[in-house]
Design a protein around this motif. Structure first.
Motif, PDB file in Angstrom:
ATOM      1  N   ILE A  24     -43.892  15.082  38.616  1.00  0.00           N
ATOM      2  CA  ILE A  24     -42.448  15.017  38.389  1.00  0.00           C
ATOM      3  C   ILE A  24     -41.704  14.787  39.694  1.00  0.00           C
ATOM      4  O   ILE A  24     -40.828  13.925  39.785  1.00  0.00           O
ATOM      5  CB  ILE A  24     -41.955  16.307  37.693  1.00  0.00           C
ATOM      6  N   GLY A  28     -42.156  10.403  39.811  1.00  0.00           N
ATOM      7  CA  GLY A  28     -41.171   9.970  38.835  1.00  0.00           C
ATOM      8  C   GLY A  28     -41.545  10.257  37.392  1.00  0.00           C
ATOM      9  O   GLY A  28     -40.976   9.654  36.467  1.00  0.00           O
ATOM     10  N   HIS A  29     -42.490  11.176  37.188  1.00  0.00           N
ATOM     11  CA  HIS A  29     -42.890  11.530  35.828  1.00  0.00           C
ATOM     12  C   HIS A  29     -41.691  12.131  35.095  1.00  0.00           C
ATOM     13  O   HIS A  29     -40.972  12.974  35.633  1.00  0.00           O
ATOM     14  CB  HIS A  29     -44.040  12.531  35.869  1.00  0.00           C
ATOM     15  N   ASP A  30     -41.462  11.709  33.867  1.00  0.00           N
ATOM     16  CA  ASP A  30     -40.324  12.195  33.079  1.00  0.00           C
ATOM     17  C   ASP A  30     -40.538  13.653  32.708  1.00  0.00           C
ATOM     18  O   ASP A  30     -41.528  14.000  32.058  1.00  0.00           O
ATOM     19  CB  ASP A  30     -40.182  11.336  31.817  1.00  0.00           C
ATOM     20  N   ALA A  31     -39.606  14.507  33.100  1.00  0.00           N
ATOM     21  CA  ALA A  31     -39.742  15.941  32.817  1.00  0.00           C
ATOM     22  C   ALA A  31     -39.749  16.234  31.319  1.00  0.00           C
ATOM     23  O   ALA A  31     -40.274  17.272  30.895  1.00  0.00           O
ATOM     24  CB  ALA A  31     -38.614  16.717  33.493  1.00  0.00           C
ATOM     25  N   THR A  32     -39.164  15.332  30.523  1.00  0.00           N
ATOM     26  CA  THR A  32     -39.184  15.577  29.080  1.00  0.00           C
ATOM     27  C   THR A  32     -40.563  15.330  28.471  1.00  0.00           C
ATOM     28  O   THR A  32     -40.802  15.690  27.319  1.00  0.00           O
ATOM     29  CB  THR A  32     -38.145  14.702  28.356  1.00  0.00           C
ATOM     30  N   ASP A  33     -41.444  14.735  29.248  1.00  0.00           N
ATOM     31  CA  ASP A  33     -42.820  14.538  28.787  1.00  0.00           C
ATOM     32  C   ASP A  33     -43.659  15.742  29.216  1.00  0.00           C
ATOM     33  O   ASP A  33     -44.656  15.623  29.921  1.00  0.00           O
ATOM     34  CB  ASP A  33     -43.387  13.241  29.359  1.00  0.00           C
ATOM     35  N   ASP A  34     -43.203  16.908  28.802  1.00  0.00           N
ATOM     36  CA  ASP A  34     -43.848  18.175  29.173  1.00  0.00           C
ATOM     37  C   ASP A  34     -44.192  18.912  27.890  1.00  0.00           C
ATOM     38  O   ASP A  34     -43.301  19.431  27.209  1.00  0.00           O
ATOM     39  CB  ASP A  34     -42.909  19.015  30.044  1.00  0.00           C
ATOM     40  N   TRP A  37     -42.662  22.543  27.108  1.00  0.00           N
ATOM     41  CA  TRP A  37     -41.239  22.756  27.368  1.00  0.00           C
ATOM     42  C   TRP A  37     -40.659  23.939  26.589  1.00  0.00           C
ATOM     43  O   TRP A  37     -39.784  24.647  27.086  1.00  0.00           O
ATOM     44  CB  TRP A  37     -40.441  21.483  27.086  1.00  0.00           C
ATOM     45  N   GLY A  49     -35.050  18.862  29.670  1.00  0.00           N
ATOM     46  CA  GLY A  49     -35.170  17.755  30.604  1.00  0.00           C
ATOM     47  C   GLY A  49     -33.978  17.622  31.525  1.00  0.00           C
ATOM     48  O   GLY A  49     -34.119  17.247  32.689  1.00  0.00           O
ATOM     49  N   ARG A  50     -32.800  17.951  31.027  1.00  0.00           N
ATOM     50  CA  ARG A  50     -31.586  17.830  31.833  1.00  0.00           C
ATOM     51  C   ARG A  50     -31.485  18.934  32.868  1.00  0.00           C
ATOM     52  O   ARG A  50     -30.964  18.719  33.968  1.00  0.00           O
ATOM     53  CB  ARG A  50     -30.374  17.857  30.903  1.00  0.00           C
ATOM     54  N   LYS A  53     -34.742  20.585  36.572  1.00  0.00           N
ATOM     55  CA  LYS A  53     -34.735  20.270  38.006  1.00  0.00           C
ATOM     56  C   LYS A  53     -33.669  21.052  38.772  1.00  0.00           C
ATOM     57  O   LYS A  53     -33.666  21.052  40.001  1.00  0.00           O
ATOM     58  CB  LYS A  53     -34.539  18.774  38.223  1.00  0.00           C
TER      59      LYS A  53
END
Length: 211
Positions: A24, A28-34, A37, A49-50, A53
């Motif tokens: 991440i 640049g890995h998308d945090a929503t692809d967790d 979560w 995701g928002r 970070k």
């Protein structure tokens, strides 16, 4: 950077999946692809995701509260009610704002929280010796201290103790592996990343006295 083996504070990340942190923050890995979560306590994937970070300071608080701490997003929600984060008209998240955060921590979680707007590195040992932990502003690249510091501040880490020779034990919510999440550095290596401000936390009082 040496692994801190004496600290009892749990080591937590601001991202639900610790093994994705490096991807991440560096790839640049998308945090929503967790896939984990939901374990952060977020109501929706979009909310997770928002915000994830921006929650280094809340993760520091969660570590300081210990193993019975509320979820990351429950703590986020509490901090929001006190104004520890704000959002502008465009929805940009700003914070952590120290004064309302300290009020939240003291009133809700029963920990004496003191804002240090001007904090010298050599003042931290006395706070630790008094039984306090210290959330300090440091550059996120403190996880790679062998490289020149690109700046000071912008991220929060939790200092929990020190060694006899003065090395600082700290937990980094965005550490990319075990040795950078729970670590120790001598002051000379810590200082270039340090922004000279933070919030110190006293021991938690009995939970029955908090609200």
């Amino acid at each position: 950077m040496a692994l801190c083996t004496t600290c009892q504070t749990p080591s937590l990340t601001q991202f639900a999946s610790p093994d994705l942190v490096a991807k991440i923050v560096y790839e640049g890995h998308d945090a929503t692809d967790d896939p984990a979560w939901r374990t952060a306590g977020a109501a929706t994937l979009a909310d997770y995701g928002r915000w994830c970070k921006h929650l280094c300071g809340i993760t520091c608080l969660r570590m300081a509260l210990g193993p019975d701490a509320p979820s990351l997003f429950e703590l986020r929600d509490g901090a929001l009610k006190y104004g520890a984060y704000t959002q502008d008209a465009e929805g940009t998240i700003r914070g952590l704002i120290y004064a309302p955060f300290a009020e939240y921590v003291t009133e809700v979680h029963g920990m004496d929280a003191t804002v240090h707007r001007h904090l010298a590195l050599d003042e931290i040992p006395a706070l630790l010796d008094a039984g306090r932990t210290v959330i300090v502003s440091a550059h996120f690249e403190i996880r790679r201290p062998e490289r020149p510091a690109p700046g000071r501040g912008g991220h929060l880490v939790l200092i929990t103790g020190r060694t006899a020779d003065g090395a600082l034990h700290f937990h980094n919510p965005s550490g990319i592996d075990a040795r950078t999440r729970t670590a120790e550095l001598p002051p000379s290596q810590f200082e270039p990343f340090f922004a000279g401000r933070g919030v110190s936390l006293g021991p938690r009082v009995d939970a029955s006295t908090t609200r």
